[in-house]
Enzyme design. Sequence first.
Site, PDB file in Angstrom:
ATOM      1  N   SER A  60     -19.211 -88.368-106.692  1.00  0.00           N
ATOM      2  CA  SER A  60     -18.552 -87.665-107.797  1.00  0.00           C
ATOM      3  C   SER A  60     -19.004 -86.220-107.995  1.00  0.00           C
ATOM      4  O   SER A  60     -18.459 -85.527-108.864  1.00  0.00           O
ATOM      5  CB  SER A  60     -18.761 -88.425-109.113  1.00  0.00           C
ATOM      6  OG  SER A  60     -17.909 -89.544-109.168  1.00  0.00           O
ATOM      7  N   LYS A  63     -16.327 -83.667-108.142  1.00  0.00           N
ATOM      8  CA  LYS A  63     -15.611 -83.228-109.341  1.00  0.00           C
ATOM      9  C   LYS A  63     -16.023 -81.829-109.799  1.00  0.00           C
ATOM     10  O   LYS A  63     -15.361 -81.257-110.670  1.00  0.00           O
ATOM     11  CB  LYS A  63     -15.815 -84.246-110.469  1.00  0.00           C
ATOM     12  CG  LYS A  63     -15.235 -85.624-110.183  1.00  0.00           C
ATOM     13  CD  LYS A  63     -15.307 -86.524-111.412  1.00  0.00           C
ATOM     14  CE  LYS A  63     -14.757 -87.912-111.130  1.00  0.00           C
ATOM     15  NZ  LYS A  63     -15.735 -88.796-110.480  1.00  0.00           N
ATOM     16  N   SER A 116     -17.562 -88.251-115.934  1.00  0.00           N
ATOM     17  CA  SER A 116     -17.271 -88.453-114.514  1.00  0.00           C
ATOM     18  C   SER A 116     -16.007 -89.281-114.327  1.00  0.00           C
ATOM     19  O   SER A 116     -15.926 -90.153-113.462  1.00  0.00           O
ATOM     20  CB  SER A 116     -18.452 -89.136-113.802  1.00  0.00           C
ATOM     21  OG  SER A 116     -18.351 -88.993-112.402  1.00  0.00           O
ATOM     22  N   LYS A 223     -23.839 -81.911-112.112  1.00  0.00           N
ATOM     23  CA  LYS A 223     -23.021 -83.112-111.952  1.00  0.00           C
ATOM     24  C   LYS A 223     -23.734 -84.178-111.148  1.00  0.00           C
ATOM     25  O   LYS A 223     -24.425 -83.890-110.166  1.00  0.00           O
ATOM     26  CB  LYS A 223     -21.700 -82.752-111.259  1.00  0.00           C
ATOM     27  CG  LYS A 223     -20.712 -83.891-111.158  1.00  0.00           C
ATOM     28  CD  LYS A 223     -20.090 -84.212-112.495  1.00  0.00           C
ATOM     29  CE  LYS A 223     -19.236 -85.469-112.446  1.00  0.00           C
ATOM     30  NZ  LYS A 223     -20.032 -86.717-112.333  1.00  0.00           N
TER      31      LYS A 223
END
Length: 379
Positions: A60, A63, A116, A223
């Site tokens: 993720s 992202k 997320s 992130k």
Amino acid sequence: MKWKKIAAFFLACFFVISCPVHLVHAQQPGVSAKAAIVYCADNGKVLFAKNETEKLSMASTTKIMTAMLTLEAAQADNREVTITEEMVAVEGSSMGLKPGNVVTLETLAKGMLLSSGNDAANAAALSLAGSQEEFAVLMNEKAAQIGMTNTHFVTPSGLDDDNHYTTAYDMALLATYAMELPGFQEITSQRSMQVEFINPPMKVTLSNHNRLLSMYQGCIGVKTGFTKKSGRCLVSCAERDGVRLIAVTLNAPDDWNDHQNMLNYGFSQVKSVTFDNTTETFSLPLAGGTSQEVMVSGSTVEKATVGIYDVDRIQKVIELPRFAYAPVRNGQLVGKIRYLLDGEEIASSGLVVRQDVEAIPYTPTFWERVKNFFWQLFH
């Protein structure tokens, strides 16, 4: 016995001289990650690296790219997005979107970076490009623009795909770029945020998955990510004493500790140096002016991030002409102050005039006046 004493004396001297060298050079961190990097966002220097160019999946942390493209689009038009069945038909983490919900692009970006949300990433991709495939084209175009030469995106959320990969180095470039985007840091630096749904009208609190925000002083992003194939992935950003660092780990069983150790090491290796050029004043000879000289000075206060062992090697170079011609005006650029490290410019400031000086009116000589008289007489 005498030679033993002499040998012991020289050994002691060597220890005294050598010891401080080992004390000032911090030991590089050991990390659990398969690939890792500490990157200085201020000057583009790699401070620590482990397999930083190995192609790996990134879960993720993908992202970061998806949210960045979404926020860029929102700056031009923060349009409303009506959520469809196709948008939420995605596995994994979610921000809680349902078909029929109406939210803005900016809200979707927040849902990606904080919760997320795979649903948020999918919704943004379909809204902006019509399909995941077309959105991947946008992702890869942006990656090429940033300089991510060993990265290929397939999915907007980071779900596993054999052709979806990056490197620790490329992710450091991406994070550096994203953190400069207006609004991006404001989201990633928050432990939680409240967002508004347009339909149905309601407020929802989203919590940030990035535990480093509370674990590490100065952390402002970025992130987290995890899949079984990718393992634990993390991109972080921290600021201390005017220095901004990016840390990346891919497939790291102990990522929280990895990042704290890596960032501590990074901050021990660099420092921010300030150059107050406004205090630099010079007298510049002036030709043809009502004054024979004019005062010039530096115009800005500049900063540069350099290695802690490089500070004393910075060279200051003053570039000014031998003289200037009148007239000159207040604020006129006439030179430059440059700061060099190993021949590379790390900071600079213009040297500007600090007063108006007029030119002396020209008075023709006697013979010039005679010449002009006859020229006008016969023309």
